[in-house]
Design a protein around this motif. Structure first.
Motif, PDB file in Angstrom:
ATOM      1  N   ASP A   1       0.824  -1.210   0.000  1.00 14.99           N
ATOM      2  CA  ASP A   1       0.000   0.000   0.000  1.00 14.99           C
ATOM      3  C   ASP A   1       0.857   1.258   0.000  1.00 14.99           C
ATOM      4  N   GLU A   2       1.992   1.228   0.721  1.00 10.60           N
ATOM      5  CA  GLU A   2       2.858   2.406   0.769  1.00 10.60           C
ATOM      6  C   GLU A   2       3.534   2.656  -0.575  1.00 10.60           C
ATOM      7  N   VAL A   3       4.076   1.588  -1.200  1.00 14.51           N
ATOM      8  CA  VAL A   3       4.729   1.747  -2.505  1.00 14.51           C
ATOM      9  C   VAL A   3       3.716   2.259  -3.531  1.00 14.51           C
ATOM     10  N   THR A   4       2.521   1.649  -3.531  1.00 18.97           N
ATOM     11  CA  THR A   4       1.482   2.065  -4.484  1.00 18.97           C
ATOM     12  C   THR A   4       1.085   3.519  -4.246  1.00 18.97           C
ATOM     13  N   LYS A   5       0.950   3.915  -2.989  1.00 19.16           N
ATOM     14  CA  LYS A   5       0.578   5.307  -2.691  1.00 19.16           C
ATOM     15  C   LYS A   5       1.636   6.276  -3.206  1.00 19.16           C
ATOM     16  N   GLY A   6       2.927   5.970  -2.945  1.00 15.91           N
ATOM     17  CA  GLY A   6       3.993   6.850  -3.435  1.00 15.91           C
ATOM     18  C   GLY A   6       3.976   6.964  -4.950  1.00 15.91           C
ATOM     19  N   LEU A   7       3.755   5.846  -5.637  1.00 14.21           N
ATOM     20  CA  LEU A   7       3.709   5.849  -7.103  1.00 14.21           C
ATOM     21  C   LEU A   7       2.536   6.685  -7.603  1.00 14.21           C
ATOM     22  N   MET A   8       1.356   6.463  -7.028  1.00 14.11           N
ATOM     23  CA  MET A   8       0.168   7.194  -7.459  1.00 14.11           C
ATOM     24  C   MET A   8       0.254   8.677  -7.100  1.00 14.11           C
ATOM     25  N   ASP A   9       0.854   8.995  -5.949  1.00 15.10           N
ATOM     26  CA  ASP A   9       1.034  10.404  -5.583  1.00 15.10           C
ATOM     27  C   ASP A   9       1.847  11.135  -6.651  1.00 15.10           C
TER      28      ASP A   9
END
Length: 619
Positions: free
Chosen positions: A43-51
């Protein structure tokens, strides 16, 4: 593992990638994650990518999840590749982002299929980049640093006496990489013994922890499957290990869980953002520089745990964050206390200055009759000034009162609580004095404005009834009865409800102050129906409402009732000194009644009680 059709369809439904931006974007990116949503790292990696990409309007992201924390990669491949081929057969993919080892292994293994052929690949979360043909496949990405390797020298510096390291990992591909890295690191360090703990179950953690020797440290690398390969919550496993440890525990999970002594940390969000930056450069053909990129590493250590194991906090790396470090109570609140004292001192000085200025004005009027016109003008300007700054004076006072009360509740230190209590009580008194003086100044400057609207007196008196009970409760007089006598036939009237409330609350506060037993009555009625004899010679006509507060308090001598509405006067100075006040409330009420076109009155008898009220014209 045997997959049923229903399981496959359910998994496809839950993990199907959905575009998060409009389809008119220039670049399409397929993001394949090795794990599953709900797993904190994912979830953290995906959030950073989407941000990163949410701030840009030229990218379209498709997300897919392999769920290899719960299923073997070779089992996932059997349906995942056909699923991707079918779903994206008519979609032009410009770039693939593979997060963690299983996703990268899959993309490279099937690099020749039409979906992956000749498409640039960016990776993230790879802790063993040396095992991949980086140059041959022209790969760029973000390396996941092995936190045990990154933390080892810091652990030695903090705890030089340890000789054995228990490395808690699982039997996943990632766990095998961690084990290999740790063995390589300690290969030429004969003074340190490494023991791999990779067969832990939720119900045997305490038994495993009981076998750990005292001259050792623990490093928790994350456990997502138990010793039998069954998925477990790695956060739950971490908490159990941290809670039952008797030796220092180091980990890179210190952001999410309280318990470890500390460690070096790289956030998944930072991984994702850096991966997004590299992907954007690759698509826009901007030079990237290094093929292997590392996000910033942050050291975070628990001060209380360092003290518990006699580890010197001064030996942590420069820039490390120390959590749970105690702060002296006085230092914690000194700025607040000093600031309050200075503000209160300034406000007291300002009020004394204004009072002194008023006295000088009065003396000047008496001695210099020829300057009367100038003195009036000066007084008017002063009042106008106070009218303009009234909000600025009241706002800091309200903040001081409110936050003083908050600090008083939260402080555990008796001495400081006493100091704050003194500040709170005196700031409340000061606030009342400032409000009264500002109202007087506004009245003298003719700056008060009447806002006439249709007022429901029944509703207004219900509110006043509630406020009266509250005032009595604060004063410790809840035994006094509160009664209301109203006439709903005359409930609607055009007037200023705020000024009516202000006048009535002055009467109610006086009644509560000077009444020890009995009752307080609030009421209104038409003057024709009013049974009390008022003896007001100024009444012309019968179109008045009588609005009043009656009490059974100490009362006033009849001959002294003419003094109660004078400014800075009280008929009973001994009683006033006991209860507080400077004699402004009734004078302000008289001015407000006259502003509304009414007539104020008082009826009282020593020892029997008082009635304060006013006549309000209704036509």
């Amino acid at each position: 593992m045997k997959w049923t059709l229903s399981m496959i369809l359910l998994f496809v439904f839950l993990t199907a990638g959905k575009p998060f931006e409009h389809h008119s974007h220039k670049f399409s990116i397929l993001y394949i994650n090795s794990y599953n949503t709900g797993y904190s790292w994912t979830d953290e990696v995906t959030k950073g990518l989407m941000d990163h990409f949410n701030k840009r309007d030229s990218f379209l992201i498709y997300s897919e999840y392999m769920d290899t924390k719960r299923y073997l990669p070779q089992d996932v491949e059997k349906w995942f590749i056909p699923y991707l081929k079918n779903k994206y057969r008519q979609t032009k993919i410009d770039l693939i982002i593979a997060s963690d080892n299983s996703a990268l292994d899959l993309v490279l293994k099937y690099k020749d299929i039409s979906l992956f052929r000749n498409i640039p690949v960016i990776f993230s979360g790879i802790s063993n980049p040396g095992d991949y043909p980086i140059n041959r496949f022209n790969l760029y990405g973000v390396v996941e640093i092995d936190m045990f390797v990154a933390s080892f020298d810091v652990i030695k510096q903090l705890y030089p006496d340890f000789s054995k390291i228990y490395l808690f990992i699982d039997k996943t591909n990632t766990g095998k990489v961690y084990q290999s890295n740790a063995q390589k690191l300690l290969k030429n360090k004969p003074n340190y013994e490494l023991e791999i703990v990779d067969s832990v179950y939720p119900d045997n953690i305490e038994a495993v922890m009981g076998k750990i020797t005292d001259n050792a440290v623990i490093f928790y690398q994350g456990i997502s499957v138990d010793g039998g390969g069954k998925p477990v919550d790695h956060m739950v496993m971490a908490r159990k290990i941290f809670q039952s440890a008797r030796v220092p525990v180091f980990s890179s999970y210190i952001i999410d869980i309280e318990g470890p002594t500390g460690g070096m940390f790289i956030g998944g969000v930072d991984h994702g953002k850096l991966c997004g930056e590299i992907a954007e450069k690759r698509l826009k053909k901007i030079p990237i520089g290094e093929r292997l990129n590392i996000p910033p590493i942050q050291g975070i250590y628990d001060y209380s745990k360092l003290e518990k194991y006699n580890l010197n906090p001064d030996l942590v790396p420069v820039g490390t964050v120390l959590v749970n470090k105690p702060e002296p109570l006085f230092l914690k609140y000194q700025n607040y206390l000093i600031g309050n004292i200075l503000v209160i001192g300034f406000l007291v000085f300002l009020i004394l200055l204004l009072i002194r200025y008023n006295k000088l004005q009065i003396r000047s009027k008496q001695l210099l009759k020829k300057a009367m016109e100038r003195a009036f003008e000066s007084d008017r300007l002063k009042g106008a000034f106070l009218a303009n700054v009234s909000h600025e004076l009241r706002t800091p006072l309200n903040a001081i009162c409110g936050f003083s009360e908050l600090v008083k509740v939260e402080l555990n230190d008796n001495t400081l609580s006493e100091y704050v209590d003194v500040i709170y009580k005196n700031s409340e008194l000061l606030a009342q004095l400032v409000n009264d003086l500002l109202d007087i100044s506004l009245i003298d400057a003719n700056a008060l404005v009447v806002n006439n609207i249709q007022v429901d007196l029944e509703e207004l008196f219900n509110t006043l009834n509630t406020q009266t009970h509250s005032i009595l409760r604060v004063k410790g007089k809840s035994h006094i009865l509160v009664d209301m006598k109203t006439n709903p036939k005359f409930r609607f009237i055009n007037t200023d409800d705020f000024r009516i409330s202000q006048i009535m609350l002055n009467f109610i506060n006086n009644a509560a102050k000077y009444t020890e037993n009995g009752q307080i009555t609030l009421g209104y009625d038409h003057i024709k129906n009013f049974r009390e004899k008022l003896n007001i010679p100024d009444i012309q006509g019968n179109e008045y409402l009588v609005i009043y507060v009656k009490d059974t308090g100490v009362g006033i001598e009849t001959e002294q009732t003419s003094l109660v509405f004078d400014r800075f006067r009280s008929v009973d100075s001994k009683f006033m000194s006991h209860h507080g006040g400077v004699g402004l409330g009734l004078n302000i009420s008289k001015s407000l009644v006259e502003l509304l076109g009414g007539i104020i009155f008082v009826k009282s008898k020593k020892g029997k009680g008082s009635m304060f009220g006013f006549l309000l014209p209704i036509k």
